[in-house]
Design a protein around this motif. Structure first.
Motif, PDB file in Angstrom:
ATOM      1  N   LYS A 132       0.637  -1.092   0.152  1.00 10.53           N
ATOM      2  CA  LYS A 132       0.288  -0.034  -0.450  1.00 10.53           C
ATOM      3  C   LYS A 132       0.945   1.588   0.079  1.00 10.53           C
ATOM      4  CE  LYS A 132      -4.158  -1.720   2.527  1.00 10.53           C
ATOM      5  NZ  LYS A 132      -4.822  -1.902   3.469  1.00 10.53           N
ATOM      6  N   ILE A 133       2.108   0.673   0.825  1.00  9.02           N
ATOM      7  CA  ILE A 133       2.572   2.286   1.340  1.00  9.02           C
ATOM      8  C   ILE A 133       3.558   2.872  -0.406  1.00  9.02           C
ATOM      9  CG2 ILE A 133       5.098   3.444   2.175  1.00  9.02           C
ATOM     10  CD1 ILE A 133       3.961   1.904   4.740  1.00  9.02           C
ATOM     11  N   CYS A 134       3.984   1.521  -0.969  1.00  9.20           N
ATOM     12  CA  CYS A 134       4.688   1.715  -1.819  1.00  9.20           C
ATOM     13  C   CYS A 134       4.501   1.312  -3.470  1.00  9.20           C
ATOM     14  CB  CYS A 134       6.010   0.547  -1.958  1.00  9.20           C
ATOM     15  SG  CYS A 134       7.081   0.671  -1.350  1.00  9.20           S
ATOM     16  N   PHE A 135       2.853   2.205  -4.148  1.00  8.71           N
ATOM     17  CA  PHE A 135       2.096   2.712  -4.947  1.00  8.71           C
ATOM     18  C   PHE A 135       2.340   1.285  -5.746  1.00  8.71           C
ATOM     19  CE2 PHE A 135      -0.739   3.994  -7.498  1.00  8.71           C
ATOM     20  CZ  PHE A 135      -1.559   3.514  -7.860  1.00  8.71           C
ATOM     21  N   PHE A 136       4.189   2.269  -6.396  1.00  7.35           N
ATOM     22  CA  PHE A 136       4.727   2.166  -7.909  1.00  7.35           C
ATOM     23  C   PHE A 136       5.847   0.691  -7.251  1.00  7.35           C
ATOM     24  CE2 PHE A 136       2.685   5.932  -9.334  1.00  7.35           C
ATOM     25  CZ  PHE A 136       1.335   4.781 -10.257  1.00  7.35           C
ATOM     26  N   GLY A 137       5.782   0.154  -6.160  1.00 13.18           N
ATOM     27  CA  GLY A 137       6.813  -0.777  -5.657  1.00 13.18           C
ATOM     28  C   GLY A 137       7.867   0.207  -5.229  1.00 13.18           C
ATOM     29  N   CYS A 138       9.159  -0.649  -4.608  1.00 15.41           N
ATOM     30  CA  CYS A 138       9.743  -0.685  -3.728  1.00 15.41           C
ATOM     31  C   CYS A 138      11.263  -1.241  -3.595  1.00 15.41           C
ATOM     32  CB  CYS A 138       9.593   0.437  -2.696  1.00 15.41           C
ATOM     33  SG  CYS A 138       9.008   0.171  -1.335  1.00 15.41           S
ATOM     34  N   GLU A 139      12.017  -0.986  -2.869  1.00 16.76           N
ATOM     35  CA  GLU A 139      13.202  -1.810  -2.565  1.00 16.76           C
ATOM     36  C   GLU A 139      12.593  -3.220  -1.681  1.00 16.76           C
ATOM     37  OE1 GLU A 139      17.799  -2.810  -1.742  1.00 16.76           O
ATOM     38  OE2 GLU A 139      16.938  -0.156  -2.493  1.00 16.76           O
ATOM     39  N   GLU A 140      12.083  -2.304  -0.627  1.00 14.37           N
ATOM     40  CA  GLU A 140      11.879  -2.678   0.727  1.00 14.37           C
ATOM     41  C   GLU A 140      10.460  -4.389   0.558  1.00 14.37           C
ATOM     42  OE1 GLU A 140      13.506   0.914   1.494  1.00 14.37           O
ATOM     43  OE2 GLU A 140      12.159   0.335   0.112  1.00 14.37           O
ATOM     44  N   TYR A 141       9.954  -3.393  -0.521  1.00 16.78           N
ATOM     45  CA  TYR A 141       8.612  -4.376  -0.802  1.00 16.78           C
ATOM     46  C   TYR A 141       9.253  -5.551  -1.132  1.00 16.78           C
ATOM     47  CZ  TYR A 141       4.327  -6.517  -2.991  1.00 16.78           C
ATOM     48  OH  TYR A 141       3.638  -7.344  -3.629  1.00 16.78           O
ATOM     49  N   SER A 142      10.204  -5.666  -2.318  1.00 10.86           N
ATOM     50  CA  SER A 142      10.807  -6.810  -3.104  1.00 10.86           C
ATOM     51  C   SER A 142      11.648  -7.370  -2.525  1.00 10.86           C
ATOM     52  CB  SER A 142      11.848  -5.672  -4.233  1.00 10.86           C
ATOM     53  OG  SER A 142      11.186  -4.946  -5.300  1.00 10.86           O
ATOM     54  N   ASP A 143      12.364  -6.852  -1.482  1.00  8.69           N
ATOM     55  CA  ASP A 143      12.832  -7.704  -0.453  1.00  8.69           C
ATOM     56  C   ASP A 143      12.599  -8.138   0.334  1.00  8.69           C
ATOM     57  OD1 ASP A 143      15.164  -6.417  -1.482  1.00  8.69           O
ATOM     58  OD2 ASP A 143      16.018  -4.742  -0.108  1.00  8.69           O
ATOM     59  N   LEU A 144      11.523  -7.821   0.726  1.00  4.38           N
ATOM     60  CA  LEU A 144      10.686  -8.784   1.860  1.00  4.38           C
ATOM     61  C   LEU A 144       9.913  -9.643   1.695  1.00  4.38           C
ATOM     62  CD1 LEU A 144       9.294  -9.516   4.980  1.00  4.38           C
ATOM     63  CD2 LEU A 144       7.307  -7.876   4.765  1.00  4.38           C
ATOM     64  N   LYS A 145       9.637  -9.318   0.253  1.00  2.00           N
ATOM     65  CA  LYS A 145       8.357 -10.525  -0.834  1.00  2.00           C
ATOM     66  C   LYS A 145       9.133 -11.673  -1.111  1.00  2.00           C
ATOM     67  CE  LYS A 145       5.956 -11.263  -4.580  1.00  2.00           C
ATOM     68  NZ  LYS A 145       4.987 -10.243  -5.738  1.00  2.00           N
ATOM     69  N   LYS A 146      10.372 -11.522  -0.955  1.00  4.96           N
ATOM     70  CA  LYS A 146      11.832 -12.215  -2.091  1.00  4.96           C
ATOM     71  C   LYS A 146      11.891 -13.204  -0.684  1.00  4.96           C
ATOM     72  CE  LYS A 146      16.472 -12.194  -2.282  1.00  4.96           C
ATOM     73  NZ  LYS A 146      16.959 -12.038  -1.718  1.00  4.96           N
ATOM     74  N   ASP A 147      12.009 -12.976   0.449  1.00  3.11           N
ATOM     75  CA  ASP A 147      12.393 -13.309   1.787  1.00  3.11           C
ATOM     76  C   ASP A 147      11.471 -14.117   2.569  1.00  3.11           C
ATOM     77  OD1 ASP A 147      14.975 -12.036   2.295  1.00  3.11           O
ATOM     78  OD2 ASP A 147      14.241 -10.064   3.970  1.00  3.11           O
ATOM     79  N   ILE A 148      10.366 -13.541   1.701  1.00  2.00           N
ATOM     80  CA  ILE A 148       8.858 -14.620   2.752  1.00  2.00           C
ATOM     81  C   ILE A 148       9.013 -15.697   1.434  1.00  2.00           C
ATOM     82  CG2 ILE A 148       6.680 -14.494   2.520  1.00  2.00           C
ATOM     83  CD1 ILE A 148       6.446 -11.788   3.389  1.00  2.00           C
ATOM     84  N   ALA A 149       9.089 -15.152   0.080  1.00  2.00           N
ATOM     85  CA  ALA A 149       9.012 -16.783  -0.699  1.00  2.00           C
ATOM     86  C   ALA A 149       9.895 -17.703  -0.877  1.00  2.00           C
ATOM     87  CB  ALA A 149       9.139 -16.321  -1.991  1.00  2.00           C
ATOM     88  N   GLU A 150      10.974 -16.677  -0.103  1.00  2.00           N
ATOM     89  CA  GLU A 150      12.561 -18.203   0.105  1.00  2.00           C
ATOM     90  C   GLU A 150      12.209 -19.247   2.462  1.00  2.00           C
ATOM     91  OE1 GLU A 150      15.543 -15.696   0.278  1.00  2.00           O
ATOM     92  OE2 GLU A 150      16.108 -15.275  -1.539  1.00  2.00           O
ATOM     93  N   TYR A 151      11.235 -18.429   2.568  1.00  2.00           N
ATOM     94  CA  TYR A 151      11.006 -18.793   3.895  1.00  2.00           C
ATOM     95  C   TYR A 151       9.711 -20.163   3.336  1.00  2.00           C
ATOM     96  CZ  TYR A 151       8.605 -19.530   8.771  1.00  2.00           C
ATOM     97  OH  TYR A 151       8.233 -19.832   9.824  1.00  2.00           O
ATOM     98  N   GLU A 152       8.829 -19.842   2.790  1.00  2.00           N
ATOM     99  CA  GLU A 152       7.982 -20.598   2.754  1.00  2.00           C
ATOM    100  C   GLU A 152       8.037 -21.534   1.504  1.00  2.00           C
ATOM    101  OE1 GLU A 152       3.776 -18.152   1.560  1.00  2.00           O
ATOM    102  OE2 GLU A 152       5.178 -17.822   0.682  1.00  2.00           O
ATOM    103  N   ALA A 153       8.956 -21.414   0.346  1.00  2.00           N
ATOM    104  CA  ALA A 153       9.651 -22.953  -0.079  1.00  2.00           C
ATOM    105  C   ALA A 153      11.015 -23.917   0.699  1.00  2.00           C
ATOM    106  CB  ALA A 153      11.143 -22.136  -1.421  1.00  2.00           C
ATOM    107  N   SER A 154      11.683 -23.120   1.994  1.00  2.00           N
ATOM    108  CA  SER A 154      11.675 -23.659   3.033  1.00  2.00           C
ATOM    109  C   SER A 154      11.392 -24.586   3.557  1.00  2.00           C
ATOM    110  CB  SER A 154      13.540 -22.857   3.099  1.00  2.00           C
ATOM    111  OG  SER A 154      12.348 -21.876   4.529  1.00  2.00           O
ATOM    112  N   HIS A 155      10.222 -23.940   4.272  1.00  2.00           N
ATOM    113  CA  HIS A 155       9.558 -24.457   4.694  1.00  2.00           C
ATOM    114  C   HIS A 155       7.827 -25.441   4.487  1.00  2.00           C
ATOM    115  CE1 HIS A 155      11.494 -21.654   7.618  1.00  2.00           C
ATOM    116  NE2 HIS A 155      11.309 -22.475   8.584  1.00  2.00           N
ATOM    117  N   LYS A 156       7.833 -25.775   3.446  1.00  2.00           N
ATOM    118  CA  LYS A 156       6.927 -26.669   2.942  1.00  2.00           C
ATOM    119  C   LYS A 156       7.315 -27.731   3.649  1.00  2.00           C
ATOM    120  CE  LYS A 156       5.935 -24.481  -1.831  1.00  2.00           C
ATOM    121  NZ  LYS A 156       5.853 -24.241  -2.802  1.00  2.00           N
ATOM    122  N   GLN A 157       6.463 -28.849   3.876  1.00  2.00           N
ATOM    123  CA  GLN A 157       6.299 -30.470   4.155  1.00  2.00           C
ATOM    124  C   GLN A 157       6.219 -30.966   3.402  1.00  2.00           C
ATOM    125  OE1 GLN A 157       3.406 -29.868   7.744  1.00  2.00           O
ATOM    126  NE2 GLN A 157       4.764 -28.559   8.961  1.00  2.00           N
TER     127      GLN A 157
END
Length: 157
Positions: A132-157
């Motif tokens: 919401k804050i980064c209407f046109f995207g921002c580095e912080e959004y991209s970085d956290l999105k990547k971290d979440i994707a990596e977390y989800e991939a490493s915690h799949k059962q």
């Protein structure tokens, strides 16, 4: 024609507001790049001198307790250092966000902290806030999105 001009004007205004809300570079609350405390803390953090960064920021917070950037960097330096007190880390990230609810760096870093303690849902809340804050995207959004994707991939059962 007038409708198109108004729409373009509204879009530019929204873009400007989003850019200002993002707080400039580095997820700061604005003007932090010139703040000598922030510059010194970031230099210590770059060297992984967590204790040095914490000492500088703790002293700075005593003088300026309402500085969101100081709280954000203090929490970051504690979280990255050895044996972090996560309650204290969350306290300072939340204080940064209380002071500046649109602090992009604090949203990114608290999201990372939630992943560190295994709270994926809370991390996603902060990703949504960044979206919401980064209407046109921002580095912080991209970085956290990547971290979440990596977390989800490493915690799949």
């Amino acid at each position: 024609m007038k409708v198109h001009v108004r729409l373009i004007g509204a879009a530019l205004l929204a873009f400007s507001a989003a850019a200002l809300a993002a707080g400039g570079g580095g997820g700061s609350s604005g003007g932090a790049n010139d703040d000598p405390v922030v510059v010194a803390a970031k230099a210590a953090i770059e060297k992984k001198d967590w204790a040095g960064a914490q000492a500088q920021l703790k002293q700075a917070l005593a003088a300026k307790p309402n500085n969101a950037d100081y709280h954000n960097l203090y929490a970051y330096s504690m979280r990255k250092g050895p044996n972090p007190d996560m309650d204290l880390v969350f306290k300072h990230y939340n204080e940064a966000l209380r002071i500046n609810p649109k602090h992009t760096g604090a949203h990114e870093y608290i999201g990372e902290a939630y992943l560190q303690v295994g709270d994926l849902a809370k991390a996603k809340e902060h990703l949504a806030a960044l979206n919401k804050i980064c209407f046109f995207g921002c580095e912080e959004y991209s970085d956290l999105k990547k971290d979440i994707a990596e977390y989800e991939a490493s915690h799949k059962q």
